[in-house]
Design a protein around this motif. Structure first.
Motif, short mmCIF file in Angstrom:
data_model
loop_
_atom_site.label_atom_id
_atom_site.label_comp_id
_atom_site.label_asym_id
_atom_site.label_seq_id
_atom_site.Cartn_x
_atom_site.Cartn_y
_atom_site.Cartn_z
N LEU A 66 0.82 -1.20 0.00
CA LEU A 66 0.00 0.00 0.00
C LEU A 66 0.86 1.26 0.00
CD1 LEU A 66 -3.08 -0.85 2.22
CD2 LEU A 66 -2.64 -1.29 -0.18
N ALA A 67 2.01 1.22 0.63
CA ALA A 67 2.90 2.39 0.60
C ALA A 67 3.35 2.69 -0.82
CB ALA A 67 4.11 2.14 1.51
N LEU A 68 3.67 1.65 -1.59
CA LEU A 68 4.12 1.86 -2.96
C LEU A 68 2.95 2.19 -3.88
CD1 LEU A 68 6.91 -0.81 -3.44
CD2 LEU A 68 7.05 1.53 -2.57
N THR A 69 1.78 1.65 -3.59
CA THR A 69 0.59 2.01 -4.37
C THR A 69 0.30 3.50 -4.23
OG1 THR A 69 -0.37 -0.20 -4.13
CG2 THR A 69 -1.89 1.59 -4.62
N ARG A 70 0.40 4.01 -3.01
CA ARG A 70 0.16 5.44 -2.79
C ARG A 70 1.25 6.29 -3.45
NH1 ARG A 70 -2.02 7.58 2.87
NH2 ARG A 70 0.07 7.26 3.74
N LEU A 71 2.50 5.83 -3.38
CA LEU A 71 3.59 6.56 -4.02
C LEU A 71 3.34 6.70 -5.52
CD1 LEU A 71 7.37 6.24 -3.40
CD2 LEU A 71 6.51 5.89 -5.71
N ILE A 72 2.91 5.61 -6.17
CA ILE A 72 2.66 5.66 -7.62
C ILE A 72 1.59 6.69 -7.95
CG2 ILE A 72 1.65 4.34 -9.54
CD1 ILE A 72 3.14 1.88 -8.42
N ARG A 73 0.55 6.77 -7.12
CA ARG A 73 -0.53 7.72 -7.39
C ARG A 73 -0.10 9.17 -7.17
NH1 ARG A 73 -3.82 4.23 -4.09
NH2 ARG A 73 -3.78 5.85 -2.48
N GLU A 74 0.75 9.40 -6.18
CA GLU A 74 0.96 10.77 -5.71
C GLU A 74 2.29 11.40 -6.08
OE1 GLU A 74 0.33 10.70 -1.49
OE2 GLU A 74 -1.80 10.19 -1.66
N ILE A 75 3.27 10.63 -6.53
CA ILE A 75 4.61 11.18 -6.72
C ILE A 75 4.63 12.24 -7.83
CG2 ILE A 75 5.43 9.49 -8.42
CD1 ILE A 75 8.08 9.45 -6.73
N ASP A 76 5.41 13.29 -7.61
CA ASP A 76 5.61 14.37 -8.58
C ASP A 76 6.93 14.11 -9.29
OD1 ASP A 76 6.02 16.68 -10.00
OD2 ASP A 76 5.89 18.03 -8.28
N VAL A 77 6.86 13.65 -10.53
CA VAL A 77 8.07 13.27 -11.26
C VAL A 77 9.00 14.46 -11.48
CG1 VAL A 77 7.15 13.57 -13.59
CG2 VAL A 77 8.91 11.84 -13.16
N GLY A 78 8.45 15.67 -11.48
CA GLY A 78 9.26 16.86 -11.69
C GLY A 78 10.23 17.12 -10.54
N ARG A 79 9.99 16.54 -9.37
CA ARG A 79 10.87 16.73 -8.22
C ARG A 79 11.99 15.69 -8.16
NH1 ARG A 79 8.02 15.78 -3.34
NH2 ARG A 79 9.87 16.66 -2.34
N ILE A 80 11.97 14.72 -9.06
CA ILE A 80 12.93 13.61 -9.01
C ILE A 80 14.25 14.02 -9.67
CG2 ILE A 80 13.38 11.29 -9.94
CD1 ILE A 80 10.40 10.72 -9.61
N HIS A 81 15.34 13.53 -9.10
CA HIS A 81 16.67 13.65 -9.71
C HIS A 81 17.24 12.24 -9.82
CE1 HIS A 81 16.69 18.02 -9.30
NE2 HIS A 81 16.15 17.83 -8.12
N GLY A 82 16.96 11.57 -10.93
CA GLY A 82 17.37 10.18 -11.11
C GLY A 82 16.20 9.35 -11.56
N ARG A 83 16.11 8.14 -11.05
CA ARG A 83 15.09 7.21 -11.55
C ARG A 83 14.61 6.31 -10.41
NH1 ARG A 83 16.82 3.35 -16.48
NH2 ARG A 83 18.48 2.97 -14.96
#
Length: 344
Positions: A66-83
């Motif tokens: 469930l933690a990863l399910t929520r991350l997939i729904r909510e993550i802002d890809v623009g804030r990522i540096h990497g992959r």
């Protein structure tokens, strides 16, 4: 028909947000060209390390899923540096069934990463994860819990490996997770588990046990999320929110075989301890009762060593050989650092 037994429609090299599937061919009577669709997400932006987040190796371990399910729904890809690679339901058949092993082949995914892979759905999933995904990763965080049969104290875990530099980098990441209990395991696992495969690919392997009992425990769920976002911050991939920044006390722990208590016979467990209790060698842990022979006195269960109660069986009825309790010993941070200094 595909040209490969396992493939994905997600491009690991493409920037941006992608959510798709890893597909495992599964030809059966009702579906000759059928596949097992395993949900898979990739979030990439700019330069930086690659981290794989994985849960659902065991289908009845819910906090990580469930933690990863929520991350997939909510993550802002623009804030990522990497992959970030995300597998919230790694053994999809087991996850859909809500059981530890796959109903298709009785496969235990986290016992399928050996020197060779079985030609079964679970073996094919393990081979793809190890050979196609781990090879792209700087680090892996594999989330677990006690599952249906065990309740587990929330605890982060790391395989330190046998190389000093790798061990130091791994331990730094483990500390950054800042779980209430941190377990640094020296060396490389001898069994066919994901940690062994990750180290063979030169990737840092981090894991953790968060809750259990075949249900979602919200306190354990919060610890799992905390570890995820703190490790993303540690690797510079995603700056964590303020709510995760407050440091909490961490106790460093270890495990030996004498920390386990197994059922010497069938019976119903009556536990006399709680998770997190500190116990002593010889202390009464509980009783095994046999309602089918009510005239018999219950069997006493005692701990063989001192330690912290980290695991208690949640299923009342047990068979001979079932794990009933597990302890963790406590150690000092300086002892772990000193042991790493002796590595090559």
């Amino acid at each position: 028909m595909s040209l490969s037994a396992v493939w994905t429609d997600v491009d690991l090299e493409a920037p941006g947000r992608q959510v798709g599937f890893i597909r495992v061919e599964h030809s059966v009577h009702r579906s000759a060209y059928g596949t097992i669709p395993i949900p898979f997400a990739v979030f990439a932006n700019g330069q930086g390390p690659t981290l794989l987040l994985m849960a659902g190796s065991h289908g009845d371990e819910y906090e990580g899923q469930l933690a990863l399910t929520r991350l997939i729904r909510e993550i802002d890809v623009g804030r990522i540096h990497g992959r970030i690679l995300v597998l919230p339901a790694a053994n999809r058949p087991a996850v859909a069934a809500g059981q530890r092993t796959s109903p298709l082949d009785d496969g235990n995914l986290n016992r399928s990463f050996g020197d060779s892979y079985t030609d079964t759905p679970t073996g094919c999933i393990a081979a793809f994860i190890a050979e196609e995904l781990f090879s792209h990763c700087d680090a892996i965080l594999d989330l677990h819990s006690g599952g249906s049969s065990l309740d587990h104290l929330s605890c982060s875990y790391a395989d330190l490996g046998t190389d000093k530099v790798m061990a130091q980098r791994t331990f730094a990441a483990l500390e950054a997770m800042n779980a209430p209990f941190s377990w640094a395991q020296p060396g490389c696992p001898s069994g066919p588990v994901a940690g062994r495969a990750a180290l063979r690919k030169g990737a840092i392997h981090l894991s953790g046990e968060f809750g259990g009992g075949g249900r979602l425990k919200h306190d354990a769920f919060e610890v799992a999320e905390r570890c995820i976002y703190r490790v993303l911050d540690h690797f510079g991939i995603l700056a964590m929110e303020e709510k995760w920044r407050v440091e909490t006390p961490t106790r460093f722990v270890f495990n030996i075989q004498d920390h386990f208590v197994y059922a010497p016979q069938a019976g119903v467990l009556e536990s006399l301890v709680k998770l997190g209790d500190t116990v002593e060698a010889g202390q009464l842990a509980g009783y095994l009762h046999r309602p089918e022979s009510p005239w018999e006195a219950p069997l006493e269960l005692r701990f063989r060593t001192d330690g912290i109660v980290s695991v208690i069986r949640t299923m009342g009825r047990s068979r001979e050989g079932d794990c009933l309790f597990q302890l963790l010993g406590e150690t000092e941070r300086e002892e772990i650092l000193a042991a790493m200094e002796n590595l090559a």
